[in-house]
Design an enzyme around this catalytic site. Structure first.
Site, PDB file in Angstrom:
ATOM      1  N   CYS A  51       0.800  -1.230   0.000  1.00 40.28           N
ATOM      2  CA  CYS A  51       0.000   0.000   0.000  1.00 40.28           C
ATOM      3  C   CYS A  51       0.834   1.282   0.000  1.00 40.28           C
ATOM      4  CB  CYS A  51      -0.912   0.075   1.224  1.00 40.28           C
ATOM      5  SG  CYS A  51      -1.428  -1.490   1.920  1.00 40.28           S
ATOM      6  N   LYS A  54       3.408   1.774  -2.949  1.00 43.44           N
ATOM      7  CA  LYS A  54       2.564   1.796  -4.161  1.00 43.44           C
ATOM      8  C   LYS A  54       1.824   3.129  -4.262  1.00 43.44           C
ATOM      9  CE  LYS A  54      -1.502   1.056  -3.955  1.00 43.44           C
ATOM     10  NZ  LYS A  54      -2.267  -0.166  -3.921  1.00 43.44           N
ATOM     11  N   TYR A 182      -5.674  -6.343  -9.436  1.00 46.22           N
ATOM     12  CA  TYR A 182      -5.467  -4.932  -9.104  1.00 46.22           C
ATOM     13  C   TYR A 182      -4.000  -4.527  -9.073  1.00 46.22           C
ATOM     14  CZ  TYR A 182      -4.199  -5.481  -4.104  1.00 46.22           C
ATOM     15  OH  TYR A 182      -3.563  -5.762  -2.926  1.00 46.22           O
ATOM     16  N   GLU A 186      -2.694  -1.402 -11.220  1.00 45.97           N
ATOM     17  CA  GLU A 186      -2.131  -0.223 -10.558  1.00 45.97           C
ATOM     18  C   GLU A 186      -0.725   0.077 -11.067  1.00 45.97           C
ATOM     19  OE1 GLU A 186      -4.493  -0.393  -6.291  1.00 45.97           O
ATOM     20  OE2 GLU A 186      -2.496  -1.234  -6.366  1.00 45.97           O
ATOM     21  N   HIS A 448     -21.369  21.400  -4.004  1.00 44.59           N
ATOM     22  CA  HIS A 448     -21.221  21.840  -5.387  1.00 44.59           C
ATOM     23  C   HIS A 448     -20.083  22.837  -5.525  1.00 44.59           C
ATOM     24  CE1 HIS A 448     -22.586  22.640  -9.438  1.00 44.59           C
ATOM     25  NE2 HIS A 448     -22.477  23.934  -9.201  1.00 44.59           N
ATOM     26  N   GLU A 453     -20.982  15.065  -5.586  1.00 43.00           N
ATOM     27  CA  GLU A 453     -22.409  15.438  -5.590  1.00 43.00           C
ATOM     28  C   GLU A 453     -23.205  14.592  -6.579  1.00 43.00           C
ATOM     29  OE1 GLU A 453     -23.497  19.338  -7.094  1.00 43.00           O
ATOM     30  OE2 GLU A 453     -21.708  19.410  -8.355  1.00 43.00           O
TER      31      GLU A 453
HETATM   32  C1  FAD Z   1       1.655  -4.306  -4.404  1.00 44.71           C
HETATM   33  C2  FAD Z   1       0.614  -4.361  -3.321  1.00 44.71           C
HETATM   34  C3  FAD Z   1      -0.216  -3.282  -3.122  1.00 44.71           C
HETATM   35  C4  FAD Z   1      -1.181  -3.316  -2.116  1.00 44.71           C
HETATM   36  N1  FAD Z   1      -1.977  -2.238  -1.950  1.00 44.71           N
HETATM   37  C5  FAD Z   1      -2.918  -2.240  -0.977  1.00 44.71           C
HETATM   38  C6  FAD Z   1      -3.744  -1.101  -0.764  1.00 44.71           C
HETATM   39  O1  FAD Z   1      -3.631  -0.095  -1.470  1.00 44.71           O
HETATM   40  N2  FAD Z   1      -4.648  -1.141   0.225  1.00 44.71           N
HETATM   41  C7  FAD Z   1      -4.802  -2.248   1.034  1.00 44.71           C
HETATM   42  O2  FAD Z   1      -5.636  -2.243   1.937  1.00 44.71           O
HETATM   43  N3  FAD Z   1      -4.034  -3.370   0.852  1.00 44.71           N
HETATM   44  C8  FAD Z   1      -3.098  -3.362  -0.136  1.00 44.71           C
HETATM   45  N4  FAD Z   1      -2.294  -4.460  -0.299  1.00 44.71           N
HETATM   46  C9  FAD Z   1      -2.521  -5.656   0.555  1.00 44.71           C
HETATM   47  C10 FAD Z   1      -1.902  -5.468   1.950  1.00 44.71           C
HETATM   48  O3  FAD Z   1      -0.544  -5.139   1.824  1.00 44.71           O
HETATM   49  C11 FAD Z   1      -2.066  -6.760   2.744  1.00 44.71           C
HETATM   50  O4  FAD Z   1      -3.429  -7.134   2.730  1.00 44.71           O
HETATM   51  C12 FAD Z   1      -1.616  -6.578   4.184  1.00 44.71           C
HETATM   52  O5  FAD Z   1      -0.271  -6.202   4.264  1.00 44.71           O
HETATM   53  C13 FAD Z   1      -1.822  -7.894   4.949  1.00 44.71           C
HETATM   54  O6  FAD Z   1      -1.390  -7.748   6.267  1.00 44.71           O
HETATM   55  P1  FAD Z   1      -0.914  -9.032   7.065  1.00 44.71           P
HETATM   56  O7  FAD Z   1      -0.663  -8.594   8.466  1.00 44.71           O
HETATM   57  O8  FAD Z   1      -1.834 -10.151   6.855  1.00 44.71           O
HETATM   58  O9  FAD Z   1       0.459  -9.479   6.366  1.00 44.71           O
HETATM   59  P2  FAD Z   1       1.777  -8.637   6.072  1.00 44.71           P
HETATM   60  O10 FAD Z   1       1.559  -7.194   6.190  1.00 44.71           O
HETATM   61  O11 FAD Z   1       2.325  -9.151   4.814  1.00 44.71           O
HETATM   62  O12 FAD Z   1       2.750  -9.053   7.254  1.00 44.71           O
HETATM   63  C14 FAD Z   1       3.214 -10.359   7.403  1.00 44.71           C
HETATM   64  C15 FAD Z   1       4.537 -10.315   8.147  1.00 44.71           C
HETATM   65  O13 FAD Z   1       4.828 -11.614   8.645  1.00 44.71           O
HETATM   66  C16 FAD Z   1       6.224 -11.806   8.596  1.00 44.71           C
HETATM   67  N5  FAD Z   1       6.471 -13.250   8.643  1.00 44.71           N
HETATM   68  C17 FAD Z   1       6.262 -14.173   7.669  1.00 44.71           C
HETATM   69  N6  FAD Z   1       6.585 -15.396   8.131  1.00 44.71           N
HETATM   70  C18 FAD Z   1       7.002 -15.243   9.425  1.00 44.71           C
HETATM   71  C19 FAD Z   1       7.449 -16.134  10.445  1.00 44.71           C
HETATM   72  N7  FAD Z   1       7.530 -17.450  10.247  1.00 44.71           N
HETATM   73  N8  FAD Z   1       7.790 -15.631  11.661  1.00 44.71           N
HETATM   74  C20 FAD Z   1       7.696 -14.290  11.895  1.00 44.71           C
HETATM   75  N9  FAD Z   1       7.270 -13.400  10.969  1.00 44.71           N
HETATM   76  C21 FAD Z   1       6.924 -13.876   9.750  1.00 44.71           C
HETATM   77  C22 FAD Z   1       6.630 -11.144   7.284  1.00 44.71           C
HETATM   78  O14 FAD Z   1       8.012 -10.794   7.305  1.00 44.71           O
HETATM   79  C23 FAD Z   1       5.712  -9.918   7.254  1.00 44.71           C
HETATM   80  O15 FAD Z   1       6.360  -8.789   7.801  1.00 44.71           O
HETATM   81  C24 FAD Z   1      -1.301  -4.470  -1.282  1.00 44.71           C
HETATM   82  C25 FAD Z   1      -0.453  -5.549  -1.466  1.00 44.71           C
HETATM   83  C26 FAD Z   1       0.497  -5.518  -2.469  1.00 44.71           C
HETATM   84  C27 FAD Z   1       1.407  -6.687  -2.658  1.00 44.71           C
END
Ligand code: FAD
Length: 459
Positions: A51, A54, A182, A186, A448, A453
């Site tokens: 997010c 991007k 998406y 994007e 407006h 609107e």
């Molecule tokens: C290009 C792109 C653009 C996006 N744009 C948007 C947007 O505009 N708006 C929006 O709402 N969403 C957007 N998203 C989606 C959004 O980024 C994800 O939905 C969100 O980050 C999910 O959060 P999460 O906590 O599930 O996982 P993440 O944020 O991915 O966090 C997971 C974390 O777990 C860690 N991890 C993995 N395995 C282990 C382990 N075994 N032990 C400890 N840590 C571990 C990883 O290092 C990572 O830091 C986008 C995604 C992408 C790829």
């Protein structure tokens, strides 16, 4: 957990992205003793490869469009204004470093034990860190997110994925995006606006198959107008080196290209490898995501999961909201707290942006048949009209009617393609969630002159 057990926690969170951090902060605020395992940068995908970077690139692309419009409207702008991509990246990364610092400060202030380690379940109550420390937990939250899928067709290794895009130092001259979702849409417009010549390859006959068909048709028209090539309905089957670039071979046998870079954006898969899920008795669903019930509980008692790893509505605010409600239930005495997954608003940061909440017209017709009423307006936002650019906005309301009167027509879907759609949608999503009718929109006095609107003026 007893204060005398230094490795005993009320909650161990695996993953410090959107969901994991939100869960950790809320649990700590409710008095729980929390450990958080995150081996990479805090903030996960959203902050580091999703997010935030991007949206920064999208804002740069927006500025490029605005500069073009300014030139059309009499401002003295050079024919090809230069964009210092590297300077912009420095500013972007400085902004992101500020988010990292703020998370570190908040973790400290909340008394959360942050370990820069991977986590693995030994059983439902024990998490082992990458360096072999065993943590005991009353509850475990898995929030390990998702990662880009690489296709298994020949030559896939010649392509890169969205994570790689955020390390680029400039716009490659010729780029192919593989995928019609998406992320592809994007990044395509960002790159085209910042100087690349871009083509999208998708096996589906249209982009964004889950979005409203009429809105997508309009978006495709915009993309063609921007000069983005669309190769739809042909399955990309291989990448091959050719001359000074890479070509995309389709299932029809034709090669398209060459391109300097091919960015593969065909989907994402849950990060579940090496998590010890079998040992803990945590089941996966048939798509390989962690199976959770409506309360974010997995099949193993005391083990919960939120966010992309569950494969449900994979968006940052969803991961955050699910995690907070889960913690309210586990540590805040709110026995019924859970996220309502209905009517989640979404925005695609295309050019122009596309915002949607609720049912598409097709979904509404399938569920409600002839009771569906659709209202739409296509208009040129003022700046485009002034600059005499053909770009139109398309706003659409989908209602379900029990009668002809506006008060008898409940709004079940709002689909906006156009300037500021990303900012307009949030408030209207509140109204839809509250059960607004067409009469409620009509009763609201218009602002407006705005694009917004148009929604309260739809008849
Ligand atoms: C290009 C792109 C653009 C996006 N744009 C948007 C947007 O505009 N708006 C929006 O709402 N969403 C957007 N998203 C989606 C959004 O980024 C994800 O939905 C969100 O980050 C999910 O959060 P999460 O906590 O599930 O996982 P993440 O944020 O991915 O966090 C997971 C974390 O777990 C860690 N991890 C993995 N395995 C282990 C382990 N075994 N032990 C400890 N840590 C571990 C990883 O290092 C990572 O830091 C986008 C995604 C992408 C790829």
């Amino acid at each position: 957990m007893s204060a005398r057990d230094p490795l005993g926690f009320d909650l161990v969170v695996i993953g410090g992205g959107s969901g994991g951090l939100a869960g950790a902060f809320r649990a700590a605020a409710l008095g729980a003793r929390v450990a958080l395992l995150e081996p990479a940068e805090l903030g996960g995908t959203c902050v580091n490869a999703g997010c935030v970077p991007k949206k920064a690139m999208w804002l740069a692309a927006e500025l490029a469009h605005r500069i073009g419009q300014a030139a059309d409207l009499g401002f003295d702008v050079p024919a090809r204004p230069a964009f210092d991509w590297q300077q912009f990246i420095t500013d972007r990364q400085r902004y992101i470093a500020g988010i990292h610092a703020s998370y570190r400060k908040r973790l400290d202030a909340a008394g959360i034990v942050w370990m820069p380690q991977r986590g693995r379940l030994l059983d439902a109550r024990t998490v082992e860190t990458g360096d072999g420390v065993r943590l005991r937990a009353r509850h475990v939250l898995i929030a390990t997110g998702s990662q880009p899928v690489r296709p298994d067709f020949p030559g896939a290794e010649l392509g890169v994925v969205s994570d790689d895009f955020f390390h680029w130092n400039g716009a490659p001259p010729r780029v192919a995006l593989v995928g019609g979702g998406y992320i592809s849409i994007e990044l395509a417009a960002v790159l085209q606006s910042l100087g690349s010549s871009v083509e999208i390859h998708a096996r589906s006959s249209r982009l964004l198959t889950a979005s409203d068909a009429e809105i997508v048709e309009q978006l495709e028209e915009h993309y063609r107008h921007l000069g983005i090539g669309l190769h739809l309905g042909v399955e990309p089957a291989a990448l091959e080196r050719a001359g000074d670039g890479i070509v995309v071979r389709g299932s029809d046998g034709a090669c398209r290209g060459p391109y300097d870079r091919v960015l593969l954006a065909i989907g994402r898969r849950a990060c579940t490898e090496g998590l010890g899920l079998d040992a803990a008795g945590v089941r996966l669903d048939d798509r390989g995501s962690i199976e959770v019930d409506a309360r974010q509980d997995t099949s193993a008692e005391g083990v919960h999961a939120v966010g992309d790893v569950t494969g449900r509505a994979t968006l940052t605010p969803v991961a955050i909201a699910a995690a907070r409600r889960l913690m309210d239930r586990l540590f805040g005495g709110q026995a019924d707290a859970k996220l309502d997954y209905d009517n989640i608003p979404t925005v695609v940061f295309s050019h122009p942006p596309l915002g949607a909440v609720g049912l598409t017209e097709a979904q509404a017709r399938e569920a409600h048949g002839d009771a569906v009423r659709v209202y739409r307006t296509k208009f040129r936002p003022m700046l485009h009209a002034l600059a005499d650019s053909p770009l139109c906005s398309l706003f659409k309301l989908v209602c379900v009617a029990t009668g002809d009167a506006p008060a008898q027509q409940r709004v079940v879907g709002i689909h906006l393609l156009g300037e500021a759609a990303d900012e307009i949608l949030q408030g209207f999503a509140v109204a839809l969630k509250m059960g607004a009718t067409l009469a409620d929109l009509h009763d609201t006095v218009a602002l407006h002159p705005t694009s917004a609107e148009e929604l309260v003026l739809l008849r």
